[in-house]
Design an enzyme around this catalytic site. Sequence first.
Site, mmCIF file in Angstrom:
data_model
loop_
_atom_site.group_PDB
_atom_site.id
_atom_site.type_symbol
_atom_site.label_atom_id
_atom_site.label_comp_id
_atom_site.label_asym_id
_atom_site.label_seq_id
_atom_site.Cartn_x
_atom_site.Cartn_y
_atom_site.Cartn_z
ATOM 1 N NE ARG A 51 -2.022 -1.975 2.810
ATOM 2 C CZ ARG A 51 -2.079 -3.232 2.399
ATOM 3 N NH1 ARG A 51 -2.955 -3.594 1.508
ATOM 4 N NH2 ARG A 51 -1.265 -4.147 2.894
ATOM 5 C CB THR A 52 3.430 2.585 2.285
ATOM 6 O OG1 THR A 52 2.699 2.127 3.408
ATOM 7 C CG2 THR A 52 4.016 3.940 2.591
ATOM 8 C CE LYS A 80 25.880 -4.077 -6.810
ATOM 9 N NZ LYS A 80 25.890 -2.958 -7.758
ATOM 10 N NE ARG A 101 7.250 0.747 4.898
ATOM 11 C CZ ARG A 101 6.014 0.265 4.910
ATOM 12 N NH1 ARG A 101 5.801 -0.991 4.610
ATOM 13 N NH2 ARG A 101 4.995 1.035 5.231
ATOM 14 C CG HIS A 129 3.855 4.130 8.593
ATOM 15 N ND1 HIS A 129 4.100 4.909 7.491
ATOM 16 C CD2 HIS A 129 3.246 3.007 8.131
ATOM 17 C CE1 HIS A 129 3.661 4.284 6.416
ATOM 18 N NE2 HIS A 129 3.137 3.132 6.771
#
Lengths: 300, 141
Positions: A51-52, A80, A101, A129
């Site tokens: 969703r986000t 890496k 995120r 959030h």
Amino acid sequence: MRNLIDIKDLSVTEIEELIKVAEDIMQNPDKYSEKCKHKKLATLFFEPSTRTRLSFEAAMMELGGNVIGFSSADSSSTSKGESVSDTIRTVGCYSDIIAMRHPKEGAPLVASTKTTVPIINAGDGGHNHPTQTLTDLLTIYCEKKRLNNLTIGLCGDLKFGRTVHSLITAMSRYENIKFVFISPEELKIPTYVKVNSNIDYIETKDIEEYIDKLDILYMTRVQKERFFNEEDYLRLKDYYILDKEKLEKAKKDLCIMHPLPRVNEISTEVDDDPRACYFKQVAYGKYIRMALLLKLLDIK
Amino acid sequence: MINIDSIENGIVIDHIQAKKSLEIYEALNLGELDCPVAMITNARSKKMGKKDIIKIAQNIDLDLNILGYIDPNITINIIKNDKRVDKYHVELPKEIVNIAECKNPRCITSIEHELDQVFILTDKENKTYRCKYCEAKVVKN
């Protein structure tokens, strides 16, 4: 240049402005369809999201802008061994605004010190959030027509649930808000969240005890990824399951919310109940993110 | 009792909890100074039973606020021309940098080791410091 790392970065007035803009976008989408033309949003998702990420991307596209980015750490140079700081310095050269995120708490705050483009915290571990909180505030405002005089039940994982912590912080700034915290002992709300927000609250393990008093019932998922011990997760994951029977005593205009994804905590039989607002909440999320992109890019 | 000469000019950090002077010596980077520095441990104290004392034989500009975090009972004495010209307790610093380490395994500092370990004073009354990044409470050693 502004960032959104924590919901407290926005004043009550700024949140009201965002809500107004989001409402205007909902009513007049065409007016906004080219507002972000030639602007690029980078969505850096070091942790999975449906969703986000899609909501941010859809928001930017509906504003006429473009989107670059990655949807897992494996598909970036993080695999890496590149540091967050170096990734951000790089992406800052290619984009006008970044939504990120990261599983590590505080990563977006670090990112905001490494680039000159605005950073939006799209979730940092179990910490914050803020755009989910903005989504929640817009949902509450649109569904209840107010952000004050509400009794809000929060149910499930109140310990690791970042959406819950941010929502409490945000709602504590409005008048006459009462919270009912519903959780098993192991997933109780941390003391610092209660103390810092200076809130009026009751705690219970029983979802039905105060359900008749609630204006909002905010359900949350017990998040597997926050547990170091699988046994604890299995024991707690189905502690609460909201179904038709449990809703019998609830108010007729209760607003049932959930940040999603849902697992078992809301039975699918509730989806058709007019009080179920969690899919509407998803739609509101796109509009408030559109309003936020405009604000942080300083586009009127 | 061992005798340590009194200092003509300098700073005496007194009423340090016994055996804590080494922590303060390191926190203030006293090993980098050119002037004489004496560290006395387990000195007799009417008030504390045993205490540590640090004497720095020069009036230098040190960031002593950090002592408020380590032990708010510490007393600072400023000596000029063999006389004590000032005596005070240090206040809790608003921020401490690289004195404590965040123990939260979910904190960004657990993987990005070049970051400063910054803690902010969030509750003066309870002397609570929280990590600037993840807001976890500091765990004192």
